[in-house]
Write an enzyme that holds these catalytic residues in place. Structure first.
Site, PDB file in Angstrom:
ATOM      1  N   GLN A  92       0.845  -1.197   0.000  1.00 17.95           N
ATOM      2  CA  GLN A  92       0.000   0.000   0.000  1.00 17.95           C
ATOM      3  C   GLN A  92       0.882   1.249   0.000  1.00 17.95           C
ATOM      4  O   GLN A  92       0.391   2.365  -0.106  1.00 17.95           O
ATOM      5  CB  GLN A  92      -0.869   0.030   1.264  1.00 17.95           C
ATOM      6  CG  GLN A  92      -1.822  -1.140   1.383  1.00 17.95           C
ATOM      7  CD  GLN A  92      -2.415  -1.224   2.790  1.00 17.95           C
ATOM      8  OE1 GLN A  92      -3.438  -0.634   3.087  1.00 17.95           O
ATOM      9  NE2 GLN A  92      -1.749  -1.947   3.658  1.00 17.95           N
ATOM     10  N   HIS A 110      -1.577   1.323  -4.233  1.00 19.47           N
ATOM     11  CA  HIS A 110      -1.970   2.723  -4.022  1.00 19.47           C
ATOM     12  C   HIS A 110      -1.097   3.689  -4.822  1.00 19.47           C
ATOM     13  O   HIS A 110      -1.056   4.884  -4.518  1.00 19.47           O
ATOM     14  CB  HIS A 110      -1.914   3.072  -2.526  1.00 19.47           C
ATOM     15  CG  HIS A 110      -2.995   2.432  -1.715  1.00 19.47           C
ATOM     16  ND1 HIS A 110      -2.995   2.394  -0.341  1.00 19.47           N
ATOM     17  CD2 HIS A 110      -4.119   1.769  -2.093  1.00 19.47           C
ATOM     18  CE1 HIS A 110      -4.077   1.756   0.090  1.00 19.47           C
ATOM     19  NE2 HIS A 110      -4.771   1.355  -0.957  1.00 19.47           N
ATOM     20  N   CYS A 118      -0.936  11.805 -16.036  1.00 24.56           N
ATOM     21  CA  CYS A 118      -1.374  13.010 -16.757  1.00 24.56           C
ATOM     22  C   CYS A 118      -2.899  13.008 -16.849  1.00 24.56           C
ATOM     23  O   CYS A 118      -3.495  12.056 -17.348  1.00 24.56           O
ATOM     24  CB  CYS A 118      -0.765  13.048 -18.156  1.00 24.56           C
ATOM     25  SG  CYS A 118      -1.349  14.474 -19.097  1.00 24.56           S
ATOM     26  N   GLY A 176       2.934  -4.654   8.896  1.00 20.90           N
ATOM     27  CA  GLY A 176       2.977  -3.210   9.150  1.00 20.90           C
ATOM     28  C   GLY A 176       1.814  -2.427   8.593  1.00 20.90           C
ATOM     29  O   GLY A 176       2.000  -1.336   8.067  1.00 20.90           O
ATOM     30  N   ASN A 202       3.146  -7.260  12.931  1.00 18.10           N
ATOM     31  CA  ASN A 202       2.843  -5.833  13.152  1.00 18.10           C
ATOM     32  C   ASN A 202       3.305  -5.431  14.549  1.00 18.10           C
ATOM     33  O   ASN A 202       3.415  -6.279  15.447  1.00 18.10           O
ATOM     34  CB  ASN A 202       1.330  -5.598  13.012  1.00 18.10           C
ATOM     35  CG  ASN A 202       0.983  -4.183  12.628  1.00 18.10           C
ATOM     36  OD1 ASN A 202       1.539  -3.651  11.675  1.00 18.10           O
ATOM     37  ND2 ASN A 202       0.084  -3.545  13.356  1.00 18.10           N
ATOM     38  N   LEU A 203       3.532  -4.146  14.702  1.00 18.14           N
ATOM     39  CA  LEU A 203       4.000  -3.652  15.998  1.00 18.14           C
ATOM     40  C   LEU A 203       3.019  -3.992  17.113  1.00 18.14           C
ATOM     41  O   LEU A 203       3.408  -4.295  18.234  1.00 18.14           O
ATOM     42  CB  LEU A 203       4.183  -2.126  15.899  1.00 18.14           C
ATOM     43  CG  LEU A 203       4.944  -1.434  17.012  1.00 18.14           C
ATOM     44  CD1 LEU A 203       6.350  -1.995  17.147  1.00 18.14           C
ATOM     45  CD2 LEU A 203       5.019   0.067  16.747  1.00 18.14           C
ATOM     46  N   GLU A 204       1.741  -3.928  16.773  1.00 24.20           N
ATOM     47  CA  GLU A 204       0.675  -4.157  17.762  1.00 24.20           C
ATOM     48  C   GLU A 204      -0.458  -4.874  17.034  1.00 24.20           C
ATOM     49  O   GLU A 204      -0.454  -4.894  15.806  1.00 24.20           O
ATOM     50  CB  GLU A 204       0.182  -2.805  18.288  1.00 24.20           C
ATOM     51  CG  GLU A 204      -0.345  -1.947  17.156  1.00 24.20           C
ATOM     52  CD  GLU A 204      -0.354  -0.458  17.430  1.00 24.20           C
ATOM     53  OE1 GLU A 204      -0.046  -0.047  18.556  1.00 24.20           O
ATOM     54  OE2 GLU A 204      -0.694   0.282  16.489  1.00 24.20           O
ATOM     55  N   ALA A 220       9.058  -4.467  12.589  1.00 21.45           N
ATOM     56  CA  ALA A 220       9.201  -5.151  11.297  1.00 21.45           C
ATOM     57  C   ALA A 220      10.654  -5.533  11.032  1.00 21.45           C
ATOM     58  O   ALA A 220      10.935  -6.603  10.476  1.00 21.45           O
ATOM     59  CB  ALA A 220       8.678  -4.252  10.176  1.00 21.45           C
TER      60      ALA A 220
HETATM   61  P1  OAD Z   1      -1.235   2.991   9.184  1.00 16.89           P
HETATM   62  O1  OAD Z   1      -0.517   4.204   9.641  1.00 16.89           O
HETATM   63  O2  OAD Z   1      -2.722   2.988   9.224  1.00 16.89           O
HETATM   64  O3  OAD Z   1      -0.755   1.722  10.031  1.00 16.89           O
HETATM   65  C1  OAD Z   1       0.597   1.415  10.209  1.00 16.89           C
HETATM   66  C2  OAD Z   1       0.703   0.165  11.061  1.00 16.89           C
HETATM   67  O4  OAD Z   1       2.075  -0.140  11.185  1.00 16.89           O
HETATM   68  C3  OAD Z   1       0.139   0.311  12.473  1.00 16.89           C
HETATM   69  O5  OAD Z   1      -0.694  -0.802  12.790  1.00 16.89           O
HETATM   70  C4  OAD Z   1       1.385   0.330  13.364  1.00 16.89           C
HETATM   71  O6  OAD Z   1       1.174  -0.311  14.612  1.00 16.89           O
HETATM   72  C5  OAD Z   1       2.358  -0.483  12.537  1.00 16.89           C
HETATM   73  N1  OAD Z   1       3.769  -0.163  12.773  1.00 16.89           N
HETATM   74  C6  OAD Z   1       4.323   1.027  13.108  1.00 16.89           C
HETATM   75  N2  OAD Z   1       5.649   0.921  13.235  1.00 16.89           N
HETATM   76  C7  OAD Z   1       5.961  -0.374  12.980  1.00 16.89           C
HETATM   77  C8  OAD Z   1       7.178  -1.120  12.976  1.00 16.89           C
HETATM   78  N3  OAD Z   1       8.355  -0.565  13.219  1.00 16.89           N
HETATM   79  N4  OAD Z   1       7.104  -2.439  12.680  1.00 16.89           N
HETATM   80  C9  OAD Z   1       5.919  -3.028  12.395  1.00 16.89           C
HETATM   81  N5  OAD Z   1       4.750  -2.385  12.407  1.00 16.89           N
HETATM   82  C10 OAD Z   1       4.758  -1.070  12.686  1.00 16.89           C
HETATM   83  O7  OAD Z   1      -0.687   2.662   7.710  1.00 16.89           O
HETATM   84  P2  OAD Z   1      -1.313   1.684   6.593  1.00 16.89           P
HETATM   85  O8  OAD Z   1      -2.006   0.534   7.224  1.00 16.89           O
HETATM   86  O9  OAD Z   1      -0.248   1.410   5.613  1.00 16.89           O
HETATM   87  O10 OAD Z   1      -3.847   5.019   1.779  1.00 16.89           O
HETATM   88  O11 OAD Z   1      -2.384   2.633   5.947  1.00 16.89           O
HETATM   89  C11 OAD Z   1      -3.159   2.131   4.884  1.00 16.89           C
HETATM   90  C12 OAD Z   1      -3.521   3.237   3.940  1.00 16.89           C
HETATM   91  O12 OAD Z   1      -4.129   4.311   4.673  1.00 16.89           O
HETATM   92  C13 OAD Z   1      -2.346   3.920   3.267  1.00 16.89           C
HETATM   93  O13 OAD Z   1      -1.870   3.216   2.133  1.00 16.89           O
HETATM   94  C14 OAD Z   1      -2.924   5.234   2.871  1.00 16.89           C
HETATM   95  C15 OAD Z   1      -3.626   5.565   4.167  1.00 16.89           C
HETATM   96  O14 OAD Z   1      -4.684   6.446   4.096  1.00 16.89           O
HETATM   97  C16 OAD Z   1      -4.125   6.019   0.932  1.00 16.89           C
HETATM   98  O15 OAD Z   1      -3.649   7.128   1.043  1.00 16.89           O
HETATM   99  C17 OAD Z   1      -5.068   5.638  -0.168  1.00 16.89           C
END
Ligand code: OAD
Length: 234
Positions: A92, A110, A118, A176, A202-204, A220
């Site tokens: 993503q 994404h 364009c 993640g 995942n972290l949590e 991660a």
């Molecule tokens: P999020 O910010 O929603 O979630 C990130 C996840 O990574 C959380 O569950 C954290 O606990 C975890 N995390 C943080 N640090 C970490 C580490 N060091 N190791 C492992 N895990 C860790 O991000 P996404 O799930 O990627 O879409 O968000 C999904 C989509 O929402 C994105 O692609 C974007 C956003 O809106 C669009 O913009 C269309």
């Protein structure tokens, strides 16, 4: 995960790039606390204030120059090159850290910061410069470029290919990601419904943690290399 696992689909999210220094979206102080989603990640927001949106993505694109892939990105590249079965890496993330970590094939559902779309000729091209000054499309010369990033309300890329892989994979691994944004958040149920083993790294616990047969929690950069070692040892 057994010795019979042959086909793996991996989904990554912002958490895999967090230790490289890229802000996640939903953490405290994350991108969606700094900016309103509807302002910078919707077609309507772009229509209202294109300068704001182009500036937001210009800054994120420029920031890629000062970050490096981490051990988790590199481990997934190692898995893809050494594993005897099929590995489909779906992300993503709009950053380029999987590629810079050595992954040869990455499906960016994404979109990508380093690509332009364009709005005039609808062609996509590699792009690594600011868009705020309204540069011309390298194909049709119209000053109508936008980031090739999927916004809310738009269809993520290559969904047919992803669903086909989910319906036949032996293992689905989510790394993640908070499990807050569909359709990606639904991939685990899709894979599980088709009989795949499911693993969350995942972290949590994520919002969809309970859908996974197995969850491991931690960074991660530690969990992913350890899991890849296990897969390659089998
Ligand atoms: P999020 O910010 O929603 O979630 C990130 C996840 O990574 C959380 O569950 C954290 O606990 C975890 N995390 C943080 N640090 C970490 C580490 N060091 N190791 C492992 N895990 C860790 O991000 P996404 O799930 O990627 O879409 O968000 C999904 C989509 O929402 C994105 O692609 C974007 C956003 O809106 C669009 O913009 C269309």
């Amino acid at each position: 995960m057994t010795n019979d696992t042959r086909s793996i689909v991996i989904l990554t999210g912002a958490g895999i790039s967090a230790e490289s220094g890229i802000d996640t979206f939903r953490s405290a102080g994350g991108l969606w606390e700094q900016h309103k989603v509807e302002d910078v990640a919707t077609p309507e927001g772009f229509g209202r204030d294109p300068e704001l949106v182009l500036g937001f993505y210009d800054a994120r694109r420029a920031a890629l120059a000062s970050v490096e892939p981490n051990a988790a990105h590199r481990a997934l590249a190692r898995l893809a090159s050494q594993y005897s079965g099929d590995v489909l890496l779906v992300t993503q993330n709009v950053d380029d850290l999987h590629e810079r970590g050595g992954s040869k094939q990455v499906l960016h559902m994404h979109g990508e910061l380093k690509r332009a779309l364009c709005q005039s000729c609808e062609m996509r091209s590699a792009w690594d410069a600011p868009m705020l000054g309204r540069p011309k499309c390298p194909i049709c010369q119209s000053p109508s470029l936008r980031p090739d990033v999927v916004w809310f309300g738009e269809m993520p890329y290559q969904m047919e290919r992803i669903y086909a892989a989910l319906s036949t994979c032996d293992l689905f691994v989510s790394i993640g990601t908070s499990g807050a944004v569909y359709p990606a958040a639904g991939f685990v149920q899709e894979a599980r419904g088709a009989g795949a083993a499911t693993l969350e790294l995942n972290l949590e616990p994520s919002e969809g943690s309970h859908f996974f047969a197995e969850s491991r929690h931690g960074r991660a950069s530690e969990l992913v290399p350890a899991w890849v070692d296990e897969m390659l040892a089998n």
